[in-house]
Enzyme design. Structure first.
Site, mmCIF file in Angstrom:
data_model
loop_
_atom_site.group_PDB
_atom_site.id
_atom_site.type_symbol
_atom_site.label_atom_id
_atom_site.label_comp_id
_atom_site.label_asym_id
_atom_site.label_seq_id
_atom_site.Cartn_x
_atom_site.Cartn_y
_atom_site.Cartn_z
ATOM 1 N N ARG A 137 14.499 0.319 1.510
ATOM 2 C CA ARG A 137 14.889 -0.933 2.155
ATOM 3 C C ARG A 137 15.276 -1.958 1.097
ATOM 4 O O ARG A 137 14.886 -1.857 -0.073
ATOM 5 C CB ARG A 137 13.831 -1.429 3.121
ATOM 6 C CG ARG A 137 12.460 -1.556 2.543
ATOM 7 C CD ARG A 137 11.491 -1.980 3.629
ATOM 8 N NE ARG A 137 10.209 -2.342 3.060
ATOM 9 C CZ ARG A 137 9.194 -2.794 3.754
ATOM 10 N NH1 ARG A 137 9.319 -2.956 5.060
ATOM 11 N NH2 ARG A 137 8.051 -3.106 3.180
ATOM 12 N N ASP A 165 9.120 -5.611 7.856
ATOM 13 C CA ASP A 165 8.058 -4.685 8.258
ATOM 14 C C ASP A 165 8.185 -4.259 9.718
ATOM 15 O O ASP A 165 7.422 -4.683 10.583
ATOM 16 C CB ASP A 165 6.663 -5.279 7.987
ATOM 17 C CG ASP A 165 6.214 -4.951 6.572
ATOM 18 O OD1 ASP A 165 7.042 -4.442 5.786
ATOM 19 O OD2 ASP A 165 5.046 -5.195 6.238
ATOM 20 N N ASP A 207 1.074 -11.337 6.341
ATOM 21 C CA ASP A 207 1.619 -10.436 5.313
ATOM 22 C C ASP A 207 2.946 -9.838 5.770
ATOM 23 O O ASP A 207 3.635 -9.196 4.977
ATOM 24 C CB ASP A 207 0.616 -9.325 4.976
ATOM 25 C CG ASP A 207 0.196 -8.539 6.211
ATOM 26 O OD1 ASP A 207 -0.308 -9.169 7.154
ATOM 27 O OD2 ASP A 207 0.383 -7.313 6.242
ATOM 28 N N GLY A 237 0.818 -1.209 0.000
ATOM 29 C CA GLY A 237 0.000 0.000 0.000
ATOM 30 C C GLY A 237 0.850 1.255 0.000
ATOM 31 O O GLY A 237 0.397 2.335 -0.372
ATOM 32 N N ARG A 238 2.064 1.120 0.470
ATOM 33 C CA ARG A 238 2.943 2.287 0.470
ATOM 34 C C ARG A 238 4.392 1.898 0.241
ATOM 35 O O ARG A 238 5.315 2.595 0.664
ATOM 36 C CB ARG A 238 2.810 3.041 1.763
ATOM 37 C CG ARG A 238 3.064 2.170 2.966
ATOM 38 C CD ARG A 238 3.442 3.007 4.108
ATOM 39 N NE ARG A 238 3.362 2.243 5.333
ATOM 40 C CZ ARG A 238 3.471 2.800 6.504
ATOM 41 N NH1 ARG A 238 3.636 4.079 6.600
ATOM 42 N NH2 ARG A 238 3.421 2.062 7.592
ATOM 43 N N ASP A 244 -2.832 6.643 2.716
ATOM 44 C CA ASP A 244 -2.251 7.629 1.799
ATOM 45 C C ASP A 244 -0.965 7.196 1.098
ATOM 46 O O ASP A 244 -0.414 7.942 0.287
ATOM 47 C CB ASP A 244 -1.998 8.942 2.558
ATOM 48 C CG ASP A 244 -1.122 8.732 3.788
ATOM 49 O OD1 ASP A 244 -0.530 7.637 3.929
ATOM 50 O OD2 ASP A 244 -1.035 9.654 4.621
HETATM 51 P P1 AMP Z 1 1.295 -3.277 8.119
HETATM 52 O O1 AMP Z 1 0.419 -3.572 9.303
HETATM 53 O O2 AMP Z 1 2.136 -2.053 8.274
HETATM 54 O O3 AMP Z 1 2.089 -4.450 7.685
HETATM 55 O O4 AMP Z 1 0.323 -2.895 6.925
HETATM 56 C C1 AMP Z 1 -0.759 -3.688 6.512
HETATM 57 C C2 AMP Z 1 -1.236 -3.239 5.170
HETATM 58 O O5 AMP Z 1 -1.591 -1.855 5.178
HETATM 59 C C3 AMP Z 1 -0.211 -3.378 4.054
HETATM 60 O O6 AMP Z 1 -0.891 -3.742 2.893
HETATM 61 C C4 AMP Z 1 0.359 -1.987 3.942
HETATM 62 O O7 AMP Z 1 0.892 -1.721 2.671
HETATM 63 C C5 AMP Z 1 -0.870 -1.140 4.202
HETATM 64 N N1 AMP Z 1 -0.520 0.193 4.715
HETATM 65 C C6 AMP Z 1 0.010 0.499 5.921
HETATM 66 N N2 AMP Z 1 0.188 1.824 6.021
HETATM 67 C C7 AMP Z 1 -0.223 2.380 4.861
HETATM 68 C C8 AMP Z 1 -0.279 3.704 4.348
HETATM 69 N N3 AMP Z 1 0.115 4.763 5.058
HETATM 70 N N4 AMP Z 1 -0.753 3.862 3.106
HETATM 71 C C9 AMP Z 1 -1.173 2.828 2.365
HETATM 72 N N5 AMP Z 1 -1.150 1.566 2.784
HETATM 73 C C10 AMP Z 1 -0.680 1.338 4.022
HETATM 74 MG MG MG Z 2 3.095 -5.135 6.318
#
Ligand code: AMP
Ligand code: MG
Length: 520
Positions: A192, A279, A269, A102-103, A134
């Site tokens: 990274r 992550d 994930d 997502g980012r 975002d």
């Molecule tokens: P995480 O818990 O950080 O591993 O994120 C879980 C999901 O949310 C993943 O698909 C990330 O890419 C997405 N995600 C987390 N933060 C953001 C962000 N600020 N914008 C877009 N996607 C996000």
């Molecule tokens: Mg993640």
């Protein structure tokens, strides 16, 4: 800057045909092409000299405008096509469907010194997988990822790496405590680096959609590039692949337990198929030894990802991966045998790891009990894990009665230490001293052995927070100090002795130090 570009992921795997970043479900594809967002005023904060070397970039090049533009997403390298990866995942025990980068935006893959690296920007803008968010990252979480991933590498823990930390120059709105008080923070981008950023969820997404064709394509790609020693694709190879992922995952988690690292969000994930720590979000380092501790406030209620549960969660996640791979293997019992073996290996490996922390090179049938008693004692009163094990290497088995004195500094609240607790420690040290008689090493040799597995310096949560507070004011010196310090976590560094200290009282209940959220 001349990188030896060797793209494989976006050349060999099926792409999403739609070239737009609009949010959507992406089917039958492993990734979507995206262009990173241009940023207002990019500024380089720090680079990792080790990663520059690994990628064949000189220090001079790292200071160039070209470097800055590429690693903040403002320029795309010639002959590359950046993309976001499609994956799904189980979050906190539930299937969450499509998640994806997502980012994170993959720039390219590079080959240097016979090693293969994928380069990925975190916080470089929206992708089809951004869902409601975002696509950006803030300085606070970027500093944490940047410092911790390099620190983990130097601790000998399998991990993704970090090349650079930059400011985007944009402001990003975040509600840190999820309590309806959002505020603007500085936007940042970390580049990274890892051989691959594939996750368990990368495979789960295709099984969940009964898309066995794409699943097979991706598994074959993974084996060809990262597990080529397993041979040509066949049911047996797939099973061997699963077996190796299981053992790498276990290996990684045993390292986490050794150094007191709590990942915080072990969703599928966030589980690398290569067994790398990946992550870095609301992670934390144990201060007081506590199986029940988790830094992640989102997980406060159930503490699913608490320190003591990490090995179990690793297994739970492997069950999900086994289900995802099942259509290619179709042998339940064989998969179950691998999962059962994880449990056996966990006992063996964690016993071996704890022996090493105690400086025991031989094996004795009562070691597990000795270790159990030690852990019971560590839980009697708040006891700093890092300080305890580091100090323990000063123990001389001919002077068992001095044991308590040697580790006393590890206690947080001295008034908590009753006579009863002291007595329990004396009993344990007596037993440890007797056990050490079986060892060939003398106290001096043992100290050296122990100091190679019990770090002196780790990135305590408050240390990262101090670096963040300074950086928010534009002062990046502490980022560099910690970066340098954590390159040699097992060495005595007298000039840095102040970082070999318990968490200060002000940090006990402070946001960012003991409480972290997924907001980043
Ligand atoms: P995480 O818990 O950080 O591993 O994120 C879980 C999901 O949310 C993943 O698909 C990330 O890419 C997405 N995600 C987390 N933060 C953001 C962000 N600020 N914008 C877009 N996607 C996000
Ligand atoms: Mg993640």
């Amino acid at each position: 800057m001349k990188l030896n570009i060797k793209d494989t992921f976006n050349k060999e795997l099926p792409a999403d045909p739609i070239p737009e970043k609009g949010r959507r479900q992406v089917e039958k594809a492993c990734f979507s092409y995206v262009t990173p967002k241009k940023t207002a005023k990019p500024e380089l904060v720090h680079v990792s000299p080790e990663m520059l070397d690994a990628l064949g970039i000189s220090k001079e090049e790292a200071q160039s405008d070209a470097f800055l533009k590429v690693f903040t997403g403002n320029n795309v390298l010639p002959n590359t096509k950046p993309y976001a990866m499609c994956y799904g995942g189980h979050q906190f025990g539930n299937w969450a469907g499509q998640l994806g980068d997502g980012r994170a935006i993959n720039l390219t893959e590079v080959e240097h010194n016979n090693k293969h690296w994928a380069l990925q920007l975190k916080g470089a803008g929206e992708t089809p997988y951004s869902r409601t968010a975002d696509g950006l990252a803030v300085l606070r979480s970027s500093i944490r990822e940047y410092l911790c991933s390099e620190a983990m590498f130097h601790l000998g823990v399998p991990t993704t790496r970090a090349l650079s930390l930059s400011l985007s120059g944009d402001q990003v709105l975040r509600d840190v405590l999820y309590n309806g008080n959002p505020d603007y923070e500085k936007g940042a981008i970390v580049c990274r680096v890892a051989p691959s950023f594939l996750r368990f969820g990368s495979y789960e997404i295709f099984s969940s959609r009964q898309d066995v064709g794409t699943l097979k394509t991706l598994v074959d790609y993974t084996i060809k590039h990262f597990f080529s020693h397993l041979g040509a694709p066949s049911k047996e190879t797939y099973l061997g692949f699963f077996k190796e992922v299981a053992s790498r995952t276990l290996e990684m988690i045993v390292h986490w337990q050794r150094v007191g690292f709590v990942h915080g969000v072990m969703n599928t994930d966030n589980m690398s198929i290569l067994g790398l720590t990946i992550d870095y979000g609301p992670y934390g380092w144990l201060e007081g030894f506590d199986y029940g501790w988790t830094p992640n406030t989102t997980d406060r209620q159930h503490k699913r990802y608490r320190y003591g549960n990490q090995p179990n969660v690793g297994l739970w996640n492997l069950y999900k991966l086994a289900n995802a791979l099942y259509p290619l293997i179709e042998e339940t019992e064989a998969l179950e045998r691998v999962l059962d073996q994880y449990k056996v290996d966990f006992e063996l490996k964690s016993l071996a790891m704890m022996r090493s922390k105690l400086g025991l090179e031989t094996e004795d049938a009562l070691d597990a009990d000795l270790i159990q008693k030690l852990e019971d004692n560590l839980l009697l009163a708040e006891t700093d894990m890092t300080i305890f094990f580091r100090k323990l290497s000063d123990f001389n088995n001919e002077k068992a009665s001095e044991g308590f004195e040697i580790i006393k500094e590890a206690f947080y609240i001295s008034t908590e230490i009753t006579e009863e607790i002291q007595r329990k420690w004396n009993t344990w040290f007596q037993r440890y001293a007797e056990r050490l008689l079986q060892e060939e090493s003398n106290s001096k040799e043992r100290k050296e052995i122990m100091n190679r597995v019990n770090p002196k310096y780790v990135l305590r949560n408050y240390m990262a927070q101090l670096a963040i507070d300074d950086a928010d004011k534009g002062d990046y010196k502490l980022i560099d100090t910690l970066f340098q310090l954590l390159k040699n976590p097992y060495n005595e560094q007298p000039e840095h002795e102040k970082w070999f200290a318990k968490r200060p009282d002000w940090a006990r209940h402070k946001v960012g130090c003991s409480m972290l959220s997924c907001s980043s």
